[in-house]
Motif scaffolding. Structure first.
Motif, PDB file in Angstrom:
ATOM      1  N   ASP B 129       2.322   5.493  -0.073  1.00 32.06           N
ATOM      2  CA  ASP B 129       2.427   6.928  -0.359  1.00 32.06           C
ATOM      3  C   ASP B 129       3.510   7.551   0.501  1.00 32.06           C
ATOM      4  O   ASP B 129       4.321   8.347   0.036  1.00 32.06           O
ATOM      5  CB  ASP B 129       1.088   7.634  -0.055  1.00 32.06           C
ATOM      6  CG  ASP B 129      -0.049   7.063  -0.899  1.00 32.06           C
ATOM      7  OD1 ASP B 129       0.233   6.622  -2.030  1.00 32.06           O
ATOM      8  OD2 ASP B 129      -1.197   7.052  -0.427  1.00 32.06           O
ATOM      9  N   ASN B 132       7.038   6.256  -0.532  1.00 27.40           N
ATOM     10  CA  ASN B 132       7.511   6.819  -1.795  1.00 27.40           C
ATOM     11  C   ASN B 132       7.776   8.316  -1.721  1.00 27.40           C
ATOM     12  O   ASN B 132       8.587   8.840  -2.472  1.00 27.40           O
ATOM     13  CB  ASN B 132       6.534   6.481  -2.923  1.00 27.40           C
ATOM     14  CG  ASN B 132       6.704   5.041  -3.373  1.00 27.40           C
ATOM     15  OD1 ASN B 132       7.768   4.449  -3.174  1.00 27.40           O
ATOM     16  ND2 ASN B 132       5.671   4.464  -3.960  1.00 27.40           N
ATOM     17  N   ASP B 254       9.991  -3.721 -14.361  1.00 26.70           N
ATOM     18  CA  ASP B 254       8.955  -3.253 -15.283  1.00 26.70           C
ATOM     19  C   ASP B 254       7.702  -4.104 -15.028  1.00 26.70           C
ATOM     20  O   ASP B 254       7.728  -5.316 -15.242  1.00 26.70           O
ATOM     21  CB  ASP B 254       9.451  -3.453 -16.722  1.00 26.70           C
ATOM     22  CG  ASP B 254       8.455  -2.943 -17.763  1.00 26.70           C
ATOM     23  OD1 ASP B 254       7.281  -2.699 -17.400  1.00 26.70           O
ATOM     24  OD2 ASP B 254       8.861  -2.805 -18.931  1.00 26.70           O
ATOM     25  N   ASN B 347       2.632  -3.174  -5.036  1.00 22.71           N
ATOM     26  CA  ASN B 347       3.186  -1.838  -5.147  1.00 22.71           C
ATOM     27  C   ASN B 347       4.713  -1.790  -5.188  1.00 22.71           C
ATOM     28  O   ASN B 347       5.398  -2.550  -4.522  1.00 22.71           O
ATOM     29  CB  ASN B 347       2.704  -0.984  -3.968  1.00 22.71           C
ATOM     30  CG  ASN B 347       2.586   0.468  -4.342  1.00 22.71           C
ATOM     31  OD1 ASN B 347       1.795   0.814  -5.204  1.00 22.71           O
ATOM     32  ND2 ASN B 347       3.387   1.309  -3.722  1.00 22.71           N
ATOM     33  N   ALA B 350       9.297   3.715  -5.468  1.00 20.50           N
ATOM     34  CA  ALA B 350       9.756   4.647  -6.496  1.00 20.50           C
ATOM     35  C   ALA B 350      11.231   4.992  -6.326  1.00 20.50           C
ATOM     36  O   ALA B 350      11.856   5.572  -7.213  1.00 20.50           O
ATOM     37  CB  ALA B 350       8.914   5.921  -6.433  1.00 20.50           C
ATOM     38  N   ASP B 355      13.495   9.554 -12.377  1.00 21.12           N
ATOM     39  CA  ASP B 355      12.258  10.307 -12.583  1.00 21.12           C
ATOM     40  C   ASP B 355      11.549   9.903 -13.875  1.00 21.12           C
ATOM     41  O   ASP B 355      10.313   9.868 -13.935  1.00 21.12           O
ATOM     42  CB  ASP B 355      12.566  11.810 -12.625  1.00 21.12           C
ATOM     43  CG  ASP B 355      12.948  12.338 -11.252  1.00 21.12           C
ATOM     44  OD1 ASP B 355      12.625  11.653 -10.249  1.00 21.12           O
ATOM     45  OD2 ASP B 355      13.571  13.407 -11.177  1.00 21.12           O
ATOM     46  N   ASP B 357      11.098   7.132 -15.240  1.00 21.79           N
ATOM     47  CA  ASP B 357      10.281   5.913 -15.176  1.00 21.79           C
ATOM     48  C   ASP B 357       9.305   5.892 -14.004  1.00 21.79           C
ATOM     49  O   ASP B 357       8.620   4.896 -13.776  1.00 21.79           O
ATOM     50  CB  ASP B 357      11.200   4.687 -15.077  1.00 21.79           C
ATOM     51  CG  ASP B 357      11.913   4.413 -16.391  1.00 21.79           C
ATOM     52  OD1 ASP B 357      11.280   4.626 -17.442  1.00 21.79           O
ATOM     53  OD2 ASP B 357      13.084   3.999 -16.354  1.00 21.79           O
ATOM     54  N   ARG B 358       9.234   6.978 -13.267  1.00 17.67           N
ATOM     55  CA  ARG B 358       8.413   6.976 -12.045  1.00 17.67           C
ATOM     56  C   ARG B 358       6.949   6.638 -12.315  1.00 17.67           C
ATOM     57  O   ARG B 358       6.289   6.010 -11.498  1.00 17.67           O
ATOM     58  CB  ARG B 358       8.534   8.337 -11.344  1.00 17.67           C
ATOM     59  CG  ARG B 358       8.214   8.253  -9.864  1.00 17.67           C
ATOM     60  CD  ARG B 358       9.073   9.150  -9.007  1.00 17.67           C
ATOM     61  NE  ARG B 358      10.452   8.693  -8.934  1.00 17.67           N
ATOM     62  CZ  ARG B 358      11.360   9.210  -8.113  1.00 17.67           C
ATOM     63  NH1 ARG B 358      11.048  10.191  -7.300  1.00 17.67           N
ATOM     64  NH2 ARG B 358      12.596   8.755  -8.109  1.00 17.67           N
ATOM     65  N   ASP B 359       6.445   7.024 -13.487  1.00 18.63           N
ATOM     66  CA  ASP B 359       5.037   6.750 -13.790  1.00 18.63           C
ATOM     67  C   ASP B 359       4.823   5.323 -14.301  1.00 18.63           C
ATOM     68  O   ASP B 359       3.682   4.887 -14.449  1.00 18.63           O
ATOM     69  CB  ASP B 359       4.511   7.740 -14.837  1.00 18.63           C
ATOM     70  CG  ASP B 359       4.450   9.143 -14.265  1.00 18.63           C
ATOM     71  OD1 ASP B 359       4.391   9.273 -13.023  1.00 18.63           O
ATOM     72  OD2 ASP B 359       4.476  10.102 -15.055  1.00 18.63           O
ATOM     73  N   ARG B 360       5.910   4.624 -14.589  1.00 20.74           N
ATOM     74  CA  ARG B 360       5.772   3.281 -15.166  1.00 20.74           C
ATOM     75  C   ARG B 360       5.800   2.179 -14.114  1.00 20.74           C
ATOM     76  O   ARG B 360       5.512   1.023 -14.420  1.00 20.74           O
ATOM     77  CB  ARG B 360       6.882   3.034 -16.186  1.00 20.74           C
ATOM     78  CG  ARG B 360       6.791   3.970 -17.395  1.00 20.74           C
ATOM     79  CD  ARG B 360       7.943   3.726 -18.367  1.00 20.74           C
ATOM     80  NE  ARG B 360       7.930   2.376 -18.929  1.00 20.74           N
ATOM     81  CZ  ARG B 360       8.903   1.877 -19.694  1.00 20.74           C
ATOM     82  NH1 ARG B 360       9.981   2.619 -19.969  1.00 20.74           N
ATOM     83  NH2 ARG B 360       8.822   0.645 -20.164  1.00 20.74           N
ATOM     84  N   ASN B 362       4.902  -0.195 -10.834  1.00 25.12           N
ATOM     85  CA  ASN B 362       3.620  -0.788 -10.454  1.00 25.12           C
ATOM     86  C   ASN B 362       2.974  -0.039  -9.286  1.00 25.12           C
ATOM     87  O   ASN B 362       3.661   0.407  -8.371  1.00 25.12           O
ATOM     88  CB  ASN B 362       3.825  -2.257 -10.058  1.00 25.12           C
ATOM     89  CG  ASN B 362       2.518  -3.031 -10.111  1.00 25.12           C
ATOM     90  OD1 ASN B 362       1.604  -2.661 -10.854  1.00 25.12           O
ATOM     91  ND2 ASN B 362       2.436  -4.097  -9.334  1.00 25.12           N
ATOM     92  N   LYS B 363       1.653   0.077  -9.366  1.00 24.18           N
ATOM     93  CA  LYS B 363       0.897   0.732  -8.295  1.00 24.18           C
ATOM     94  C   LYS B 363      -0.184  -0.215  -7.802  1.00 24.18           C
ATOM     95  O   LYS B 363      -0.897  -0.814  -8.593  1.00 24.18           O
ATOM     96  CB  LYS B 363       0.277   2.032  -8.801  1.00 24.18           C
ATOM     97  CG  LYS B 363       1.301   3.150  -8.856  1.00 24.18           C
ATOM     98  CD  LYS B 363       0.830   4.406  -9.512  1.00 24.18           C
ATOM     99  CE  LYS B 363       2.042   5.286  -9.832  1.00 24.18           C
ATOM    100  NZ  LYS B 363       2.972   4.666 -10.838  1.00 24.18           N
TER     101      LYS B 363
END
Lengths: 399, 399
Positions: B129, B132, B254, B347, B350, B355, B357-360, B362-363
C-alpha cells in the motif's frame, strides 16, 4: 553471565518478574547488546504460551547522534506510533519487559544536559497511562554494558569492570540462590508485610531528617504502603514484580504538601547525564530550587509540565536488601532506588491510593527518582493528631 | 568493510538510495548486527535535516524461536501496531530504508518450510500500500552477516567468507568507484534509457525460451518498462533508487495471461528457506504447479491469497550489471534478482502501468521474486499483431 545463570535469569524474568500468561503479547524494550537475554526471555515466554514476542531494540548511540546533530527544535518530537503501540499493547492486556539501562549512564556525556533532558526516549508519557490502568503485567530488570560498568567501577579495565558488575547483578538478583524464584517470593512477602504494618498506622505525613535533609512530605488520606499482594496485581489478577531486584516499600504522597530541604544520598542518572550532590528545596509541595552538578538535566526534565516539580512517589528501603550491601553506586535508578529510601518528582502511581484520592495524585509526563535515604537519615511517621512514630532508624524498621 | 568505505556506503544510501529530504522521518529496518551502518545512516540523515530517525532492529533469532516454540495457530498473527506504524510513516511522507537480509538465508534451516512461509515478518502486507501510494522515498541495501556469508561461500571459514562477501558487496555497490553516487547516477540513466526504448515498442507479451523454459507472459495495454525518471519518483517529486545495487528494467504484467513452463536459473531464499531447482507451470496466468527442493516454503507463501499464484512483476537484466559478473549466487533476492531477468509471484507495483490499467494489476499480500534469466535464455517481445522482436539474446539488448 555464564549461559546457565543467564537461563535462570530469563526464567526468573518471565515467571516472577512479568509472570507471562498464555496468549499474551510480550513487548521487550532493550539495548541491542542485550539480545542474548532478549532471546532467552522470548523462548521462555513462548514456552509459557505467549502469542507473540515483540522486541524493541532501542539504540542509545542513535539517540546520541540525534542529540548531536538534529535541529534543536525537533528534540521534543516523538513519532505518533511510539505511544500508539504502547496504548495498543495496554488495550490488549499485554506484557511489558524493560531491560535497563537502555541509555547507559554516561553515554550522553558531553551533550548539553538541558537538551538531553528534553529527549526522554525510550520512555514515553503513555507509560504512566498504561501503568495506572493496570492492564499490563510488567517488570524492569538490569543488563550490564561496558559504558555502565566503566562508570560503576572506574579503576578497572573494561573486562574486569564488566565481570564485577555482572557478579553484583547476579548477587542482587538473587540468581546465586538455589531457587531464585522462591527467594524472590519470600522477599516480596517480607516487603508486603512491612507495607501492611505501615498502612495500618494511617500516617498523615512522613519526615526525613539527616545531614542536609529536613523534609516533611504529606500523605493522602488513603495513601497506603506497598500493594495488596506481594508484588503488583493487574486488573486481570495477574501478580507481577515491577522491579527485579526490588527492595522498596512505596506509597503515593500528597503532591500539594512537601516542605523543607532534601539532599540526595546518591548520584542519579537523568537520560545519560549524571547529576551529583543534588539538593532540592520544597515549598507547599513544589520543588522551588534544584542545585547540584548537571542539575540542568533534572531542571529541564521536570520543567516539562506543572507536575514535574511535585512529588509522585515516596519509598522506604530497609537494610535487609542486597543492593546497599554491595556498597556500590550503580548510577542506575532501578538499582540505586532499591538501595535507599527515595522520592520521585513527577507522575504518581494510582495503585497506592484509594478511589477517593485518585484525582488528587500528581500527574506529569515525567517521573524521576532520587535517593535520599541512608543509615544517617531517620524516617518518622506523623499521625493526624501530631504523634511522631519512629519508622526507620539506622536503616532498621521500628514497627 | 573498512570505516571509510562504510561512511561512503552510508552517504550513498542517504543521498542516492533514499534521497532523504529535510524534515522527513526516517525509518530503518535492519538486523541488530547492522547497527554500525544504521548509526552512520542516522548521522547522514540528521545532517541532511531529518526530523527523526527510527531504527527498527528486527531480530531473526527471535523469529526462529517463535517458529520453533509458538503455538502453530498463532504463526500468522501480527500485532496491530506493525502495520499501523508503516501506514503512519506513509501518511507523513517519510523515508524507508531496509538493510537486508533481516532474516539471513539459511537461518531458519530445519524449520518446516510450510510453517516458516506463513510468518512473513519483518515484511508486512501494508508495504505494498505504501509503495503504491508513492508517499515514501525508499531503498533496500545489503549488509553481510556470517550465516549469509557461510551459505554464499561454503568452502571458506567464517572470517574469509565474510571478507569475500564484503568485497563482492563493495564491488556490486560500486563503492570502489571514486564517486559512487556519480557512478550510480550514470547506471540508473542507462537503465532508464533501456526502459524507454522497450516501452516505445508497446509489446503485448514477452516470451522466455531456454533450457526447461518456454513461457509467454502477457502485458497490459499501458505496461511500461522502468520509470519516468532514472530511479523512482514519489508523489512529492523526490527521486530515489529503490534498490542498491540495481541492474533491472522492470514492468507490471497482466496477471491473467501467462502460459508455459519456467525453470528458475538460481536458487531463491523464502523467509530463510532455500528453494532450489524451482520449476513453475502457468495456465491462464495462474501458477498451477510448483516443484523443487523446499518448494513447500514457496507453495505455502503463495497460497496466502488468490493473487499469490499470479504474476506481479517482470524484470529484464542485461549483462552490463556487476552482480552477474561476480559469478556468485547470493541467496538474496536483492542481489540475485539484479543478476538475472526475473518474475515475481504476488503483488504488483502500480507504478509501471497507466491509470487505465491500475485496477487490472495483481493484488496480493505476498511478493516473491524468482530468477529465470541467463545467457541461455532468449527474451522476445511480441507485438499486438504477432510480430516477434528479439529483446535479449545472450544477455545483450537487441534494441
Amino acid at each position: 553471565m555464564d549461559p546457565q545463570t543467564l537461563s535462570r535469569y530469563a526464567k526468573l524474568i518471565v515467571e516472577v518478574g512479568a509472570n507471562v500468561q498464555p496468549s499474551q503479547i510480550v513487548w521487550i524494550v532493550a539495548e541491542p547488546r542485550a539480545a542474548p537475554l532478549v532471546r532467552l526471555v522470548a523462548a521462555e515466554a513462548y514456552e509459557r504460551g505467549a502469542k507473540f514476542v515483540d522486541p524493541w531494540y532501542f539504540d542509545p548511540f542513535v539517540k546520541r547522534i540525534r542529540l548531536e546533530r538534529a535541529p534543536e527544535d525537533t528534540i521534543d518530537f516523538v513519532p505518533s506510533w511510539f505511544g500508539r503501540r504502547l496504548l495498543a499493547l495496554g488495550e490488549g492486556h499485554g506484557v511489558r519487559i524493560s531491560i535497563t539501562p537502555q541509555v547507559p549512564p554516561g553515554l550522553l556525556g558531553g551533550i548539553d544536559p538541558a537538551i538531553a533532558g528534553r529527549d526522554q526516549l525510550p520512555a514515553m508519557k503513555e507509560n504512566f497511562d498504561v501503568i495506572n490502568a493496570r492492564t499490563t503485567n510488567w517488570t524492569v530488570v538490569p543488563w550490564a554494558v561496558p559504558e555502565w560498568a566503566r562508570l560503576v567501577h572506574p579503576g578497572l579495565d573494561d573486562e574486569t569492570a564488566m565481570a564485577k558488575l555482572w557478579e553484583q547483578l547476579v548477587y542482587t538478583l538473587r540468581l546465586d540462590e538455589p531457587n531464585p524464584a522462591a527467594a524472590w517470593r519470600e522477599r516480596l512477602g517480607q516487603l508486603h508485610e512491612a507495607g501492611t504494618r505501615l498502612s495500618e498506622r494511617n500516617f498523615d505525613a512522613v519526615r526525613f531528617q539527616g545531614p542536609g535533609t529536613d523534609l516533611t512530605v504529606g500523605l493522602l488520606p488513603t495513601s497506603r504502603f506497598g500493594s495488596d499482594t506481594p508484588g503488583m496485581q493487574t486488573v486481570d489478577g495477574v501478580i507481577h514484580a515491577p522491579n527485579l531486584p526490588t527492595e522498596e516499600v512505596t506509597t503515593t504522597p500528597d503532591p500539594m504538601r512537601a516542605d523543607g530541604v532534601v539532599t540526595a544520598t546518591k548520584p542519579l542518572d537523568v537520560a545519560g547525564s549524571v547529576v551529583r550532590d543534588l539538593q532540592v528545596t520544597f515549598e507547599d509541595g513544589r520543588a522551588v530550587d534544584v542545585q547540584g552538578e548537571n542539575a540542568d538535566a533534572l531542571r529541564s526534565r521536570i520543567a516539562k509540565d506543572e507536575g514535574g516539580s511535585r512529588l509522585g512517589e515516596l519509598a522506604l528501603v530497609d537494610r535487609e536488601g542486597r543492593i546497599e550491601k554491595t556498597g556500590t553506586i550503580f548510577f542506575n535508578t532501578l538499582l540505586d532506588e532499591n538501595a535507599a529510601s527515595h522520592l520521585a518528582l513527577g507522575n504518581a502511581y494510582a495503585t497506592h491510593v484509594g478511589d477517593a484520592d485518585r484525582d488528587r495524585i500528581n500527574k506529569s509526563a515525567v517521573h524521576v527518582d532520587f535517593m535520599i535515604g541512608s543509615d544517617d537519615v531517620t524516617v518518622t511517621g506523623i499521625t493526624k493528631d501530631g504523634t511522631e512514630v519512629p519508622v526507620l532508624v539506622g536503616g532498621s524498621w521500628q514497627l
